[in-house]
Design a protein around this motif. Structure first.
Motif, short mmCIF file in Angstrom:
data_model
loop_
_atom_site.label_atom_id
_atom_site.label_comp_id
_atom_site.label_asym_id
_atom_site.label_seq_id
_atom_site.Cartn_x
_atom_site.Cartn_y
_atom_site.Cartn_z
N ALA A 31 1.07 -1.22 -0.06
CA ALA A 31 -0.06 0.01 0.03
C ALA A 31 0.91 1.16 -0.02
O ALA A 31 0.49 2.23 -0.74
CB ALA A 31 -0.85 0.01 1.19
N ALA A 32 2.06 1.22 0.70
CA ALA A 32 2.86 2.38 1.06
C ALA A 32 3.52 2.69 -0.68
O ALA A 32 3.75 3.82 -0.88
CB ALA A 32 3.90 2.27 1.89
N ALA A 33 4.06 1.46 -1.03
CA ALA A 33 4.80 1.62 -2.28
C ALA A 33 3.85 2.06 -3.60
O ALA A 33 4.04 2.84 -4.31
CB ALA A 33 5.52 0.36 -2.59
N SER A 34 2.57 1.51 -3.47
CA SER A 34 1.50 2.07 -4.47
C SER A 34 1.18 3.48 -4.27
O SER A 34 1.26 4.28 -5.28
CB SER A 34 0.59 1.13 -4.50
OG SER A 34 -0.49 1.41 -5.41
N ALA A 35 1.18 3.81 -3.18
CA ALA A 35 0.76 5.31 -2.81
C ALA A 35 1.86 6.41 -3.39
O ALA A 35 1.65 7.37 -4.01
CB ALA A 35 0.42 5.48 -1.43
N VAL A 36 3.07 6.05 -2.98
CA VAL A 36 4.34 6.83 -3.53
C VAL A 36 4.85 6.61 -4.93
O VAL A 36 5.63 7.51 -5.10
CB VAL A 36 5.36 7.01 -2.42
CG1 VAL A 36 4.37 7.32 -0.89
CG2 VAL A 36 5.91 5.60 -2.24
N TYR A 37 4.27 5.66 -5.66
CA TYR A 37 5.07 5.41 -6.94
C TYR A 37 4.61 6.51 -7.78
O TYR A 37 3.52 6.91 -8.01
CB TYR A 37 4.21 3.89 -7.41
CG TYR A 37 4.73 3.80 -8.74
CD1 TYR A 37 6.28 3.28 -8.93
CD2 TYR A 37 3.94 3.83 -9.84
CE1 TYR A 37 6.33 3.09 -10.29
CE2 TYR A 37 4.26 3.63 -11.00
CZ TYR A 37 5.62 3.34 -11.43
OH TYR A 37 6.14 2.68 -12.47
N ASN A 38 5.84 6.84 -8.64
CA ASN A 38 5.68 7.75 -9.41
C ASN A 38 6.06 7.20 -10.92
O ASN A 38 6.71 6.40 -11.04
CB ASN A 38 6.80 8.84 -9.10
CG ASN A 38 6.49 10.23 -10.16
OD1 ASN A 38 6.10 9.98 -11.21
ND2 ASN A 38 6.94 11.24 -9.56
N PRO A 39 5.24 7.33 -11.95
CA PRO A 39 5.20 6.91 -13.16
C PRO A 39 6.68 7.29 -13.86
O PRO A 39 7.13 6.42 -14.77
CB PRO A 39 4.02 7.67 -14.01
CG PRO A 39 3.11 8.01 -13.00
CD PRO A 39 3.69 8.36 -11.94
N ASP A 40 7.30 8.27 -13.50
CA ASP A 40 8.39 8.51 -13.99
C ASP A 40 9.71 7.63 -13.72
O ASP A 40 10.68 7.41 -14.10
CB ASP A 40 8.91 10.15 -13.29
CG ASP A 40 8.13 11.12 -13.91
OD1 ASP A 40 7.44 10.79 -14.92
OD2 ASP A 40 7.94 12.15 -13.41
N MET A 41 9.27 6.81 -12.45
CA MET A 41 10.24 5.92 -11.77
C MET A 41 10.60 4.75 -13.02
O MET A 41 11.70 4.19 -13.05
CB MET A 41 9.87 5.36 -10.59
CG MET A 41 9.93 6.64 -9.51
SD MET A 41 8.93 6.01 -7.97
CE MET A 41 10.22 4.67 -7.41
N SER A 42 9.61 4.51 -13.73
CA SER A 42 9.79 3.12 -14.74
C SER A 42 9.60 3.76 -16.21
O SER A 42 9.74 2.62 -16.81
CB SER A 42 8.78 2.26 -14.20
OG SER A 42 7.36 2.60 -14.24
N GLY A 43 9.33 4.75 -16.49
CA GLY A 43 9.11 5.08 -17.86
C GLY A 43 7.72 5.09 -18.09
O GLY A 43 6.87 4.07 -17.68
N PRO A 44 7.23 5.67 -19.13
CA PRO A 44 5.74 5.27 -19.76
C PRO A 44 5.36 4.08 -20.22
O PRO A 44 4.45 3.52 -20.13
CB PRO A 44 5.76 6.17 -20.81
CG PRO A 44 7.30 6.36 -21.51
CD PRO A 44 8.00 6.46 -20.20
N GLN A 45 6.46 3.17 -20.80
CA GLN A 45 6.17 2.02 -21.63
C GLN A 45 5.80 0.87 -20.26
O GLN A 45 4.77 0.18 -20.28
CB GLN A 45 7.16 1.53 -22.25
CG GLN A 45 7.53 2.37 -23.54
CD GLN A 45 8.64 1.85 -24.37
OE1 GLN A 45 9.42 0.95 -24.02
NE2 GLN A 45 8.60 2.25 -25.66
N ALA A 46 6.84 0.91 -19.35
CA ALA A 46 6.51 -0.24 -18.27
C ALA A 46 5.51 0.43 -17.17
O ALA A 46 5.17 -0.27 -16.17
CB ALA A 46 7.82 -0.32 -17.57
N ASN A 47 5.15 1.69 -17.15
CA ASN A 47 4.34 2.18 -16.12
C ASN A 47 2.94 1.61 -15.82
O ASN A 47 2.32 1.19 -14.59
CB ASN A 47 3.83 3.84 -16.29
CG ASN A 47 2.96 4.27 -15.24
OD1 ASN A 47 3.45 4.27 -14.13
ND2 ASN A 47 1.91 4.88 -15.80
N ALA A 48 2.25 1.06 -17.19
CA ALA A 48 1.08 0.29 -16.83
C ALA A 48 1.16 -1.16 -16.24
O ALA A 48 0.48 -1.60 -15.36
CB ALA A 48 0.54 0.05 -18.48
#
Length: 339
Positions: A55-72
């Motif tokens: 829950a904590a990791a999902s709440a603070v996760y930023n799409p910039d951390m993995s890039g647009p392709q792997a974000n989904a």
């Protein structure tokens, strides 16, 4: 870089928060006042850690951390794992709550023991059914995170009737055992710790699930039978109405035996035996055998089946020794008349 630092801080904070809560619940002061603390700590520690971290990791996760392709992909992975961990936590929390009730019911003795065993059986089966329903709901929630599955939803609902018929035919045996288990639990025909005789085997109900019944036999073997067996076949239940039962001892002796003396000795032996519940006893001549012997039946009551078995063995041994020492002429003998 700061995104990863924030993620790490959030994960550590979640772990620390769960650990602090675990220590508070585990402390002696809270544990003595709240009986639920022990089962919650025992069952919910690991699912609590996993759910809090996700829950904590999902709440603070930023799409910039993995890039647009792997974000989904990452977002969906977080969602699936979080659903799984929350399901695990919910099931374990429900088991912790029921553990408190089951532990208290296990300690009930005497006249209320039968009702306590009935409630234990029903709670055990209901929580297993509830856990299966929660798992199915969680699997459905996981599937509906995929857009392709949501698009097929209307078609699946339209064909639900046909699919239900096919699934019912394929799982006829499983569904039959499921319904049989619920029928046994709520009809009070069979309970945990009941003493039963099945297929000429004497044993105690050790485990009662939605698919099988495990009997612990007198010699520590285990007899495993499908639940549907008990709804389709006759069996003996020695403790259906109460745990207290009558035990019998049969002696075949000569006609010369003094029945009144044996009856008095039986009462003296029972009075000195702690396994007798001080209620019922008798000694009667019940039969004359074709071999020319008379059959004595000694009846005695005990608090439960295990005590009754030991009491019967003690009394049988005592009476055999008493007749052998005091009235040897009453031992079984075969008479032959020659013409």
């Amino acid at each position: 870089m700061w995104n990863w630092v924030t993620l790490a801080i959030a994960v550590v904070a979640a772990i620390v928060a769960v650990e602090l809560l675990r220590r508070v619940l585990k402390s002696r002061l809270i544990g003595e006042r709240w009986a639920l603390a022990g089962p919650v700590v025992r069952r919910c520690t690991w699912p609590g850690f996993a759910s809090a971290v996700l829950a904590a990791a999902s709440a603070v996760y930023n799409p910039d951390m993995s890039g647009p392709q792997a974000n989904a992909l990452v977002q969906r992975l977080f969602t699936l794992l979080l659903i799984g961990c929350v399901t695990w936590l919910v099931i374990q929390a429900a088991y912790a709550v029921t553990d408190v009730v089951l532990d208290r019911l296990t300690q009930v003795e005497g006249a209320r023991n039968r009702r306590a065993r009935r409630i234990r059986t029903q709670i055990t089966l209901v929580r297993r059914v509830s856990a299966a329903v929660v798992v199915l709901v969680a699997l459905g929630a996981m599937l509906f995170t995929f857009p392709q599955v949501r698009a097929l939803g209307a078609g699946l609902l339209a064909s639900a009737g046909i699919a239900g018929v096919i699934a019912g035919i394929a799982a006829q045996s499983t569904l039959g055992n499921l319904l049989a288990g619920l029928q046994l639990a709520f009809s009070d025909a069979l309970r945990l710790d009941d003493v039963v005789v099945v297929r000429d085997e004497w044993g105690r109900v050790e485990e009662l699930t939605l698919t099988y019944v495990a009997l612990r036999l007198w010699d520590e073997r285990r007899l495993i039978l499908p639940v549907s067996y008990f709804t389709a076949n006759p069996f003996e239940n020695w403790t259906r109405h109460e745990s207290r039962i009558l035990g019998s001892v049969f002696l075949r002796v000569d006609w010369a035996v003094p029945v009144e003396e044996i009856r008095a000795e039986l009462y003296r032996a029972l009075r000195d035996n702690p396994l007798w519940d001080q209620k019922d006893w008798t000694l009667q001549v019940t039969d004359v055998t074709p071999q020319g012997l008379i059959e004595l039946r000694a009846l005695m009551s005990a608090a439960d089946s295990a005590s009754a078995w030991d009491l019967r063995c003690d009394i049988r041994e005592h009476l055999v020794g008493f007749i052998r020492e005091k009235y040897p002429e009453s031992l079984p003998r075969l008479r032959i008349d020659q013409v």
